[in-house]
Design a protein around this motif. Structure first.
Motif, PDB file in Angstrom:
ATOM      1  N   LEU A   1       8.077 -13.356  -5.263  1.00 57.42           N
ATOM      2  CA  LEU A   1       6.936 -14.066  -5.838  1.00 57.42           C
ATOM      3  C   LEU A   1       7.326 -15.521  -6.101  1.00 57.42           C
ATOM      4  N   PRO A   2       6.586 -16.476  -5.524  1.00 52.76           N
ATOM      5  CA  PRO A   2       6.917 -17.883  -5.753  1.00 52.76           C
ATOM      6  C   PRO A   2       6.692 -18.318  -7.204  1.00 52.76           C
TER       7      PRO A   2
ATOM      8  N   ILE B   1       7.500  -5.979  -8.657  1.00 52.14           N
ATOM      9  CA  ILE B   1       6.608  -6.568  -7.660  1.00 52.14           C
ATOM     10  C   ILE B   1       5.739  -5.478  -7.031  1.00 52.14           C
ATOM     11  N   ALA B   2       4.584  -5.267  -7.608  1.00 53.89           N
ATOM     12  CA  ALA B   2       3.626  -4.294  -7.092  1.00 53.89           C
ATOM     13  C   ALA B   2       2.394  -5.009  -6.545  1.00 53.89           C
ATOM     14  N   HIS B   3       2.275  -6.305  -6.785  1.00 54.70           N
ATOM     15  CA  HIS B   3       1.164  -7.149  -6.319  1.00 54.70           C
ATOM     16  C   HIS B   3      -0.177  -6.722  -6.899  1.00 54.70           C
ATOM     17  N   ASP B   4      -0.145  -5.975  -7.996  1.00 54.85           N
ATOM     18  CA  ASP B   4      -1.387  -5.522  -8.611  1.00 54.85           C
ATOM     19  C   ASP B   4      -1.053  -5.008 -10.012  1.00 54.85           C
ATOM     20  N   ALA B   5      -1.757  -5.496 -11.023  1.00 57.66           N
ATOM     21  CA  ALA B   5      -1.479  -5.107 -12.409  1.00 57.66           C
ATOM     22  C   ALA B   5      -1.705  -3.613 -12.623  1.00 57.66           C
ATOM     23  N   GLY B   6      -2.723  -3.034 -11.980  1.00 63.21           N
ATOM     24  CA  GLY B   6      -2.994  -1.609 -12.128  1.00 63.21           C
ATOM     25  C   GLY B   6      -1.879  -0.742 -11.567  1.00 63.21           C
ATOM     26  N   THR B   7      -1.346  -1.154 -10.432  1.00 61.66           N
ATOM     27  CA  THR B   7      -0.237  -0.411  -9.833  1.00 61.66           C
ATOM     28  C   THR B   7       1.006  -0.515 -10.698  1.00 61.66           C
ATOM     29  N   LEU B   8       1.235  -1.689 -11.246  1.00 61.44           N
ATOM     30  CA  LEU B   8       2.384  -1.857 -12.123  1.00 61.44           C
ATOM     31  C   LEU B   8       2.242  -0.996 -13.375  1.00 61.44           C
TER      32      LEU B   8
ATOM     33  N   TYR C   1       0.814  -1.193   0.000  1.00 59.35           N
ATOM     34  CA  TYR C   1       0.000   0.000   0.000  1.00 59.35           C
ATOM     35  C   TYR C   1       0.860   1.259   0.000  1.00 59.35           C
ATOM     36  N   LEU C   2       1.995   1.206   0.657  1.00 58.43           N
ATOM     37  CA  LEU C   2       2.879   2.362   0.714  1.00 58.43           C
ATOM     38  C   LEU C   2       3.405   2.712  -0.672  1.00 58.43           C
ATOM     39  N   LYS C   3       3.705   1.671  -1.484  1.00 63.69           N
ATOM     40  CA  LYS C   3       4.170   1.927  -2.848  1.00 63.69           C
ATOM     41  C   LYS C   3       3.141   2.729  -3.621  1.00 63.69           C
ATOM     42  N   GLU C   4       1.878   2.307  -3.518  1.00 65.40           N
ATOM     43  CA  GLU C   4       0.816   2.979  -4.257  1.00 65.40           C
ATOM     44  C   GLU C   4       0.686   4.436  -3.826  1.00 65.40           C
TER      45      GLU C   4
ATOM     46  N   GLN D   1       1.626 -14.908 -11.142  1.00 61.44           N
ATOM     47  CA  GLN D   1       1.184 -13.752 -10.368  1.00 61.44           C
ATOM     48  C   GLN D   1       1.181 -12.461 -11.179  1.00 61.44           C
ATOM     49  N   LEU D   2       1.900 -12.429 -12.279  1.00 65.02           N
ATOM     50  CA  LEU D   2       1.894 -11.256 -13.145  1.00 65.02           C
ATOM     51  C   LEU D   2       1.070 -11.508 -14.409  1.00 65.02           C
TER      52      LEU D   2
END
Length: 102
Positions: A65-66, A34-41, A1-4, A71-72
């Motif tokens: 990411l395992p 690694i943003a854990h969300d396509a929109g953030t990336l 969340y901090l990245k966003e 995941q992407l």
């Protein structure tokens, strides 16, 4: 969340007319995918440029990411190709070119 929040604050600040030198400086940074969300990336791609996003491993730590491809999977195929292959190659060439200049 901090990245966003950081990316959103940067975009907000840049949209206030500070784009010149700051925008150019941001285009020199390389960032992890690694943003854990396509929109953030996608937002990160807009701020830093799609050519500045790299795939990074957290090796030897297990916090990455395992299964990065799975995941992407929601990310645009062209951007994924840049993240997994093209950007690292271009960065290496850029570093080698800078090292060989007078």
């Amino acid at each position: 969340y901090l990245k966003e929040l950081c990316v959103a604050a940067t975009l907000n600040w840049l949209s206030g007319g500070q784009q010149g030198r700051i925008g150019q400086a941001l285009r020199r940074f390389c960032v992890d995918c690694i943003a854990h969300d396509a929109g953030t990336l996608q937002l990160v791609s807009q701020v830093f440029g799609p050519d500045r996003i790299l795939f990074g491993s957290d090796w030897p730590f297990d916090m990455g990411l395992p299964d990065p491809h799975a995941q992407l999977s929601g990310v645009d195929a062209a951007l994924l190709n840049r993240i997994f292959e093209d950007n690292a190659r271009a960065l290496l060439v850029e570093c080698l070119d800078e090292g060989s200049s007078p």
